[in-house]
Design a protein around this motif. Structure first.
Motif, PDB file in Angstrom:
ATOM      1  N   ASP A 107       0.832  -1.210   0.000  1.00 36.91           N
ATOM      2  CA  ASP A 107       0.000   0.000   0.000  1.00 36.91           C
ATOM      3  C   ASP A 107       0.866   1.260   0.000  1.00 36.91           C
ATOM      4  O   ASP A 107       0.613   2.219  -0.726  1.00 36.91           O
ATOM      5  N   LYS A 143      -7.922   2.165  -0.294  1.00 35.72           N
ATOM      6  CA  LYS A 143      -7.090   1.576  -1.346  1.00 35.72           C
ATOM      7  C   LYS A 143      -6.136   0.556  -0.709  1.00 35.72           C
ATOM      8  O   LYS A 143      -4.958   0.789  -0.585  1.00 35.72           O
ATOM      9  N   SER A 144      -6.697  -0.531  -0.236  1.00 36.94           N
ATOM     10  CA  SER A 144      -5.846  -1.540   0.388  1.00 36.94           C
ATOM     11  C   SER A 144      -5.791  -2.774  -0.486  1.00 36.94           C
ATOM     12  O   SER A 144      -6.771  -3.133  -1.124  1.00 36.94           O
TER      13      SER A 144
END
Length: 601
Positions: free
Chosen positions: A22, A40-41
């Motif tokens: 990430d 947004k992982s």
């Protein structure tokens, strides 16, 4: 010509590899300045987020200094080892992430062994350097010892080390915490300087899917590396099947990866990581070639299942109360859909409305059950059993390597518990009040052990295991629970009065007001036999009052089960009823008469 670097990130569970990916994505400039990164992982699946583990291998790509870096985040758990092995065929280097305090763990060994066997170039990332207990120099020595033990060659032993705190987004090439800067450039620069370019050759197209995905619109999607040549959308290609036959098809869609997005592309060249759709039954290890130039690549090995369970339609009196999908046809459709995506899963229709589902381990199968439950399915599942094979006329079963770290005071009890499960001690080492035990144990000896282990060590012990090999069957029947259970003899709602009267018989699993049915397991007996009990009995009301009788019933807290603990707990004559809102343990045969009749037979 694009410049590529293809790497995988490998680590033990929870050493921070997904967090590292990430941060690499955020700091490489792959996202726009104003893009929301909160969700947004790499762990996109709900279960992955909750448990903090990676279940599915995920591709992503970073653009950095005129290079496209393709990164695969791999699962760290041994149940998903088949994926790790296939991924190593697609990459040229690995980032080995190791916790600066915990050091090398069983799954570190497991994933590194796969990487070294594939001959890829390693970079070691010592993560969580900001921990007060960090011991980076000792951890690097441990990693070096592990490399030597696993037979690394001289080039692999000459690995560079970078020190990082992925959660804070800092890194440096020195183990001095004061040199940490808020950047991931040291990691990205090492990838460019140390990892070789993709091992591709000149010639016509060769593409081999190493992973599968599934989509209702285009069917199966093959994910893999273009090993040679180039490929375009709408091109007619040949697929060399696993049995050597050739099937021609048109490439309907092709996907590449940018950041965390899968984007449609029209063309790909050797060294790029892509996904193609067009052949509805494409399999892992087949080779896609140009028509007329059919040359197959070596077939990729897919790990065989080691554990199986019986899945069936829900037959309890509460069927249909809590779920949407109850019928055999819906359950079968869902199970076979899962096999489209998961090559390590096998599903075979059994007699009646049940299926034998085989997978790589308890975690592998329990995640499938958990996903189905969340989708609205109701089903019942049996105790997991190991898959026994005949090798050279000898009955063999899977064995695992088990590593345990625990405080010294619990060592005796754990050694005794493992002795009853046919485990063989390989090594024992102690330091600073903590002991590490290494065992070889039959897989069935581990079924139900984690619950016992947590009780013995009061939650202070750590337990990790990885599949080792098939060996001749170990002696005794291991993996069955010793204590009996309390089984409800009535249907209705449990009362505080009835539960209060049963507390001296054992530990209860239910609270007052819980709906129960005949044959449902409501508690654990203090002895080895099962007994039937009435938990719905109310107090007999009379019109005479007696002094001192009306005291409030104070009940002990019941023992509650998660899916894994319920599967660990049950014996072979019991089932777990799984619905979107509940897990109930029940007897296979609900009435006392049926159970007696079956026992006689």
């Amino acid at each position: 010509m694009k410049k590529f670097r293809n790497i995988a990130i490998i680590a033990h569970v929870d050493h921070g590899k997904t967090t590292l990916v990430d941060k690499l994505l955020q700091m490489s400039g792959t996202f726009r300045e104003n893009e929301d990164l909160s969700d947004k992982s790499m762990d996109s699946n709900d279960i992955e987020k909750e448990r903090g583990i990676t279940i599915l291998a995920k591709p992503t790509a970073i653009n950095y200094k005129d290079h496209r870096i393709n990164i695969l985040d791999t699962p760290g758990h041994a149940d998903f080892g088949g994926e790790v092995e296939r991924i190593m065929n697609m990459v040229d280097g690995v980032l080995l992430v190791v916790d600066a305090y915990e050091g090398t763990m069983p799954q570190t060994r497991f994933v590194l062994k796969k990487a070294l066997e594939a001959g890829v170039t390693p970079i070691v990332v010592v993560n969580k350097i900001d921990k007060p207990t960090a011991r980076p120099a000792a951890v690097v020595d441990e990693v070096l010892d592990l490399f030597i033990e696993l037979g690394a060659d001289e080039d692999q032993l000459d690995f560079p080390v970078v020190y990082a705190s992925a959660i804070n987004g800092t890194s440096s090439l020195s183990d001095d915490i004061s040199t940490q800067k808020e950047t991931m450039e040291p990691v990205l620069d090492l990838i460019l300087s140390h990892i070789p370019e993709p091992r591709v050759s000149e010639g016509t197209l060769q593409f081999q899917p190493a992973l599968l995905d599934y989509n209702d619109y285009v069917g199966r999607i093959g994910l893999g590396l273009v090993k040679r040549g180039s490929v375009k959308v709408n091109q007619m290609v040949s697929c060399v099947r696993l049995d050597g036959t050739i099937k021609q098809f048109r490439i309907q869609k092709m996907f590449g990866y940018v950041g965390l997005k899968r984007v449609e592309i029209n063309e790909a060249v050797a060294g790029d990581f892509i996904a193609i759709a067009g052949l509805p039954d494409i399999c892992v290890g087949e080779t896609v070639c140009e028509v007329g130039n059919e040359e197959a690549l070596p077939v990729l090995r897919v790990d065989e299942p080691t554990l199986q369970m019986k899945f069936g339609t829900n037959t309890s009196p509460f069927v249909g109360r809590e779920g949407k999908f109850l019928t055999a046809s819906k359950i079968q459709e869902r199970l076979f859909k899962e096999t489209e995506r998961d090559v390590s899963l096998r599903v075979v229709r059994d007699e009646g409305e049940s299926w034998i589902v085989s997978g790589r381990g308890e975690l592998h199968l329990s995640i499938l059950i958990e996903n189905m439950r969340r989708e609205g399915f109701e089903l019942e599942v049996s105790k997991p059993e190991v898959i026994v094979k005949e090798i050279d006329g000898v009955k063999c079963e899977p064995f695992e390597e088990l590593q345990i770290d625990l405080p010294d005071e619990y060592v005796g009890s754990v050694i005794e518990a493992l002795g009853n499960r046919e485990a063989i001690m390989e090594n024992m080492s102690s330091s600073e009040g903590s002991t590490r035990l290494v065992y070889t144990i039959p897989s069935r000896g581990l079924i139900g052990f984690s619950t016992d282990f947590m009780t013995i060590t009061k939650g202070y012990g750590m337990l990790n295991h990885t599949y080792k090999e098939y060996r001749p069957m170990a002696g005794n029947a291991v993996g069955e629970r010793k204590l009996g259970v309390l089984v409800s003899m009535e249907n209705g709602k449990a009362t505080a009065y009835a539960l209060g009267g049963l507390e001296d018989r054992g530990v209860m699993f239910i609270e007052p007001g819980t709906d129960v049915y005949e044959g449902m397991v409501v508690g654990e007996h203090t002895h080895e036999n099962d007994i039937v009990v009435n938990v719905v009995r109310g107090k007999n009301l009379t019109n005479t009052r007696s002094a001192g009788k009306d005291h409030t019933v104070v009940l002990k807290r019941p023992r509650l089960f998660s899916l894994e603990t319920a599967l660990d707990y049950i014996n072979s004559d019991e089932l777990v009823e799984v619905t979107p809102t509940s897990f109930r343990i029940r007897k296979k045969y609900l009435t006392e008469n049926e159970r007696k009749k079956h026992k006689k037979n």
